[in-house]
Every structure is written in structure tokens, then in C-alpha cells.
Design a protein around this motif. Structure first.
Motif, mmCIF file in Angstrom:
data_model
loop_
_atom_site.group_PDB
_atom_site.id
_atom_site.type_symbol
_atom_site.label_atom_id
_atom_site.label_comp_id
_atom_site.label_asym_id
_atom_site.label_seq_id
_atom_site.Cartn_x
_atom_site.Cartn_y
_atom_site.Cartn_z
ATOM 1 N N PHE A 193 0.309 -4.680 -7.001
ATOM 2 C CA PHE A 193 0.393 -3.441 -6.226
ATOM 3 C C PHE A 193 1.694 -2.721 -6.554
ATOM 4 O O PHE A 193 2.641 -3.302 -7.106
ATOM 5 C CB PHE A 193 0.298 -3.709 -4.721
ATOM 6 C CG PHE A 193 1.348 -4.641 -4.176
ATOM 7 C CD1 PHE A 193 2.643 -4.203 -3.911
ATOM 8 C CD2 PHE A 193 1.045 -5.975 -3.924
ATOM 9 C CE1 PHE A 193 3.606 -5.061 -3.406
ATOM 10 C CE2 PHE A 193 2.002 -6.847 -3.418
ATOM 11 C CZ PHE A 193 3.283 -6.384 -3.155
ATOM 12 N N SER A 194 1.735 -1.451 -6.198
ATOM 13 C CA SER A 194 2.928 -0.617 -6.326
ATOM 14 C C SER A 194 2.865 0.416 -5.213
ATOM 15 O O SER A 194 2.051 1.341 -5.262
ATOM 16 C CB SER A 194 2.980 0.064 -7.697
ATOM 17 O OG SER A 194 4.105 0.914 -7.797
ATOM 18 N N TRP A 195 3.727 0.262 -4.188
ATOM 19 C CA TRP A 195 3.673 1.105 -3.002
ATOM 20 C C TRP A 195 5.053 1.664 -2.665
ATOM 21 O O TRP A 195 6.069 0.998 -2.861
ATOM 22 C CB TRP A 195 3.170 0.313 -1.784
ATOM 23 C CG TRP A 195 1.779 -0.236 -1.917
ATOM 24 C CD1 TRP A 195 0.683 0.401 -2.409
ATOM 25 C CD2 TRP A 195 1.345 -1.548 -1.533
ATOM 26 N NE1 TRP A 195 -0.418 -0.418 -2.349
ATOM 27 C CE2 TRP A 195 -0.048 -1.628 -1.815
ATOM 28 C CE3 TRP A 195 1.972 -2.654 -0.969
ATOM 29 C CZ2 TRP A 195 -0.799 -2.771 -1.559
ATOM 30 C CZ3 TRP A 195 1.228 -3.796 -0.710
ATOM 31 C CH2 TRP A 195 -0.142 -3.848 -1.004
ATOM 32 N N ASP A 196 5.073 2.869 -2.136
ATOM 33 C CA ASP A 196 6.280 3.471 -1.572
ATOM 34 C C ASP A 196 6.153 3.417 -0.055
ATOM 35 O O ASP A 196 5.454 4.238 0.552
ATOM 36 C CB ASP A 196 6.446 4.917 -2.042
ATOM 37 C CG ASP A 196 6.736 5.009 -3.524
ATOM 38 O OD1 ASP A 196 7.463 4.141 -4.029
ATOM 39 O OD2 ASP A 196 6.219 5.936 -4.183
ATOM 40 N N ILE A 197 6.821 2.463 0.558
ATOM 41 C CA ILE A 197 6.620 2.198 1.979
ATOM 42 C C ILE A 197 7.679 2.900 2.821
ATOM 43 O O ILE A 197 8.655 3.456 2.307
ATOM 44 C CB ILE A 197 6.645 0.684 2.266
ATOM 45 C CG1 ILE A 197 8.063 0.140 2.079
ATOM 46 C CG2 ILE A 197 5.656 -0.053 1.379
ATOM 47 C CD1 ILE A 197 8.238 -1.257 2.616
ATOM 48 N N GLN A 198 7.470 2.831 4.139
ATOM 49 C CA GLN A 198 8.416 3.412 5.086
ATOM 50 C C GLN A 198 8.703 2.394 6.183
ATOM 51 O O GLN A 198 7.802 1.692 6.645
ATOM 52 C CB GLN A 198 7.848 4.696 5.694
ATOM 53 C CG GLN A 198 8.805 5.406 6.652
ATOM 54 C CD GLN A 198 8.384 6.836 6.930
ATOM 55 O OE1 GLN A 198 8.126 7.605 6.007
ATOM 56 N NE2 GLN A 198 8.305 7.198 8.205
ATOM 57 N N SER A 252 4.357 -5.637 -7.150
ATOM 58 C CA SER A 252 4.026 -6.998 -7.565
ATOM 59 C C SER A 252 3.196 -6.906 -8.834
ATOM 60 O O SER A 252 2.228 -6.140 -8.896
ATOM 61 C CB SER A 252 3.244 -7.723 -6.464
ATOM 62 O OG SER A 252 2.847 -9.012 -6.893
ATOM 63 N N LEU A 253 3.611 -7.658 -9.859
ATOM 64 C CA LEU A 253 2.915 -7.671 -11.141
ATOM 65 C C LEU A 253 2.591 -9.112 -11.511
ATOM 66 O O LEU A 253 3.479 -9.958 -11.557
ATOM 67 C CB LEU A 253 3.783 -7.050 -12.242
ATOM 68 C CG LEU A 253 4.189 -5.585 -12.085
ATOM 69 C CD1 LEU A 253 5.181 -5.205 -13.170
ATOM 70 C CD2 LEU A 253 2.969 -4.686 -12.141
ATOM 71 N N SER A 276 7.747 -9.985 -8.653
ATOM 72 C CA SER A 276 7.498 -9.405 -7.342
ATOM 73 C C SER A 276 8.810 -8.930 -6.745
ATOM 74 O O SER A 276 9.815 -9.650 -6.789
ATOM 75 C CB SER A 276 6.840 -10.434 -6.414
ATOM 76 O OG SER A 276 6.640 -9.889 -5.126
ATOM 77 N N PHE A 277 8.810 -7.723 -6.222
ATOM 78 C CA PHE A 277 9.974 -7.201 -5.505
ATOM 79 C C PHE A 277 9.484 -6.602 -4.194
ATOM 80 O O PHE A 277 8.925 -5.506 -4.154
ATOM 81 C CB PHE A 277 10.712 -6.147 -6.329
ATOM 82 C CG PHE A 277 11.879 -5.546 -5.588
ATOM 83 C CD1 PHE A 277 13.047 -6.268 -5.415
ATOM 84 C CD2 PHE A 277 11.799 -4.265 -5.052
ATOM 85 C CE1 PHE A 277 14.118 -5.727 -4.713
ATOM 86 C CE2 PHE A 277 12.864 -3.717 -4.356
ATOM 87 C CZ PHE A 277 14.026 -4.446 -4.187
ATOM 88 N N THR A 278 9.681 -7.350 -3.114
ATOM 89 C CA THR A 278 9.278 -6.894 -1.780
ATOM 90 C C THR A 278 10.409 -7.091 -0.775
ATOM 91 O O THR A 278 10.167 -7.283 0.414
ATOM 92 C CB THR A 278 8.018 -7.642 -1.307
ATOM 93 O OG1 THR A 278 8.289 -9.054 -1.287
ATOM 94 C CG2 THR A 278 6.833 -7.362 -2.221
#
Length: 354
Positions: free
Chosen positions: A124-129, A150-151, A159-161
């Protein structure tokens, strides 16, 4: 009890005394006025020590000709991290207009500045708030358009979360994720991080070259001196997202072949250069002057590497002087074993550093 005094070193010629002939170098210690002193090792000394730092000796030449050995402790002023886990309870999950919302309640109003998010999806690739509120009516933005990804592919497992933000305190927190499918949120690990940076030296390259070899980028870096290094920061001047595995090597010596000398490189670390987090590589602590970074580009264009900076701990001796003498720091003996002093068993009696 006396406070530490800071000693200064002057380079002088090697001693001719028999007990000191085993050491190739000595430096005069100026300003010995107290029983306790803190002696910071200068950069130019590390390349002349053995790999264990076991050849350091503080010797004094008394007026009657006797040799006095002062005991010491060798310490590194490394950074320290203090972590406190914070309990957040998830109490709500809703979906609206292409966003998934997850709400949490804090059991206390403790400060937090870090969250680690876990999801059931692997790519996934998301721009979160991230938002905070005291009453669930007025919400305040903590992070906006914060990129996580996450790749998990043939040559990528990354993964970078992690969410990093200034310390804040709210009763309620809310995370929103823009996604067409359920992110399968699992949990959030919430903490307050405090960092004591200690004393860290930054080392800029004396020489810096970038070359391409097949699908690899080779970055050769030379420092002014051989110094202890444990972290490398790479500055990438790219306007696109990237994910590149890389490895770091140091020159452990050289080999003469066909009338040419070649450096022998040994691996001391590996990591990922990524556009979503600080591009740095942890290094198994090593003293070296020449370094090589190899970046795997696979089928992508090479990264524009702008510069690199090394970081390392500062070592010092806590020395207890026991009599009047002309004191010197001796070093440069590959065979020397580490000294054994009673001082190591009474560290609680050493005065605090002013």
C-alpha cells in the motif's frame, strides 16, 4: 569531591624510557591540576590506536625518575533513548467518502510523539492524517498528508508506518486513511520518545565521488582522519519517490597487484534509501578513513546523490591522577592488552562531569 578538569594534548616526540618504548606515540598532558580530569580523545588519534583501544596508557614521569601510571575509564558519550509506552484504546472504526477512520481514547493525558501502525495489507501507499481532540467535537490536525507505505515484491521487502510528530497530549486521537479497500487496520503502538543526544561528532567528506557500474551506484568517501563511525546520512536530491537497498563498506587495508594498490573493503552495514524517511544507514561501529557505499538501482534510473555525512561517538578517558609528575598519553601498540584498574569497581565514586 573535585570536579573534572578538561585536559589538552600536545604532540611530542616518542619517549626513550624502556617501559614506554612499546608505544609508538605520546602526547603531553597540559593543565593537570586536579585529582580527576576528563580527557577527550582528538580525531587524529584514532587511526593510531589498535582496534580494541586497549593500548591507551597515562604515564607520569616524576622528578625522582620514577614512572607513575594513572588509572582511567574509557567511555563513549553515545546518545541514549528513553521510551515510555502509552495505552490507547481503539473504540471506533467508520468508513466515509473513501476514507477509513480509526478513533482512540487515552487513559491519561500523557505526552505522545510516536505511533507505529500495523495493517493486514502487505502492499500500500497512503497519505494519512492524524488528529487530536479533548471532547470529540473540535479536532486539531497533528499530521496531514503523512506518507506511509509497504512494499513486498521480488526484490523489495520494506515497510514504513512510523508516525513521528511533536509531543502532544489529547484525550482522543483519530487516524484517517484514504483507501478504496479496507486497510485491515490491526493496532497502533503508541509511545513517548525522549532522546539524550550525548556528544556526537559529524564528519563531512574530504573527497566524495559518485560513479555507475552496471545497475549499481558506487559512492567513494574519504574522511580527513580515521575516526569511529556508527551512522551515515545520505543526501539524495531526487524529486521522485524511491526505494533502494544499499550496503556500506570500509577499507580495512590494501593489496598490491600488478604494481597497483587496491583497497580491501569489508561490509559493516546495510539499509534502505527511501524517499519516505530520513536516508540513513546504521553502521557496526568502526574506525576508518575510506568508505564505500553501494546502491542497488535494479532497473530504475540512478539516484542523484548530493552528499553524505558520517556520525560517530566521542570517546574520552576519566583519569585519576595520583601524584605530581609530567604526564603523557601513550598509545600505538598492536599487542597491548587492556589495563585492569581497581577504578572499574568503584565507578560510583567518580565525580560527575561538570
Amino acid at each position: 569531591m573535585n570536579k573534572f578538569g578538561l585536559l589538552f594534548l600536545l604532540l611530542v616526540a616518542c619517549s626513550t624510557a624502556n617501559a614506554q618504548n612499546a608505544y609508538r606515540y605520546r602526547r603531553a598532558l597540559k593543565g593537570v591540576s586536579e585529582q580527576w580530569h576528563k580527557l577527550v580523545l582528538p580525531d587524529e588519534i584514532y587511526g593510531k590506536l589498535n582496534v580494541r583501544f586497549s593500548d591507551l596508557r597515562v604515564l607520569g614521569l616524576a622528578s625522582d625518575g620514577d614512572t607513575i601510571e594513572a588509572s582511567y575509564l574509557l567511555e563513549a558519550a553515545r546518545q541514549k533513548e528513553y521510551v515510555r509506552d502509552i495505552d490507547l484504546q481503539q473504540f471506533n472504526k467508520v468508513q466515509n467518502n473513501g476514507r477509513y477512520y480509526y478513533s482512540f481514547k487515552a487513559n491519561s493525558e500523557e505526552l505522545i510523539n510516536f505511533m507505529h501502525l500495523e495493517f493486514g495489507r502487505s502492499n500500500f501507499s497512503w497519505d494519512i492524517q492524524l488528529e487530536g481532540s479533548m471532547d470529540q467535537k473540535s479536532w486539531f490536525t497533528i499530521l496531514k498528508n503523512y506518507h506511509i507505505l509497504s512494499l513486498h515484491e521480488a526484490h523489495a521487502n520494506y515497510s514504513f508506518t512510523d508516525l513521528h510528530f511533536p509531543a502532544t497530549s489529547f484525550r482522543y486521537y483519530r487516524i484517517s486513511v484514504p483507501s478504496d479497500v479496507d486497510p485491515l487496520f490491526r493496532k497502533a503502538l503508541v509511545r513517548h520518545h525522549e532522546l539524550d543526544p550525548g556528544v556526537i561528532h559529524a564528519y563531512a567528506p574530504e573527497h566524495f565521488t559518485v560513479s555507475q557500474k552496471g545497475k549499481q551506484t558506487i559512492v567513494d568517501i574519504e574522511l580527513k582522519n580515521a575516526v569511529p563511525i556508527d551512522w551515515l546520512h545520505v543526501l539524495v536530491n531526487a524529486e521522485f519517490d524511491y526505494y533502494r537497498p544499499c550496503s556500506i563498506y570500509f577499507a580495512a587495508g590494501d593489496t598490491l597487484a600488478r604494481d597497483e594498490r587496491y583497497r580491501n573493503y569489508q561490509s559493516v552495514g546495510s539499509g534502505i534509501l527511501s524517499s519516505v524517511e530520513l536516508s540513513g544507514i546504521d553502521i557496526n561501529p568502526q574506525v576508518a578513513k575510506h568508505w564505500r557505499l553501494i546502491i542497488e538501482n535494479f532497473d530504475d534510473e540512478a539516484l542523484p546523490i548530493q552528499s553524505a555525512q558520517f556520525y560517530g561517538p566521542v570517546y574520552h578517558l576519566l583519569v585519576r591522577f595520583i601524584g605530581k609528575a609530567k604526564y603523557y598519553l601513550f598509545y600505538g601498540n598492536e599487542r597491548a592488552s587492556a589495563p585492569r584498574y581497581d577504578l572499574a569497581h568503584f565507578t560510583d565514586l567518580i565525580p560527575e562531569d561538570p
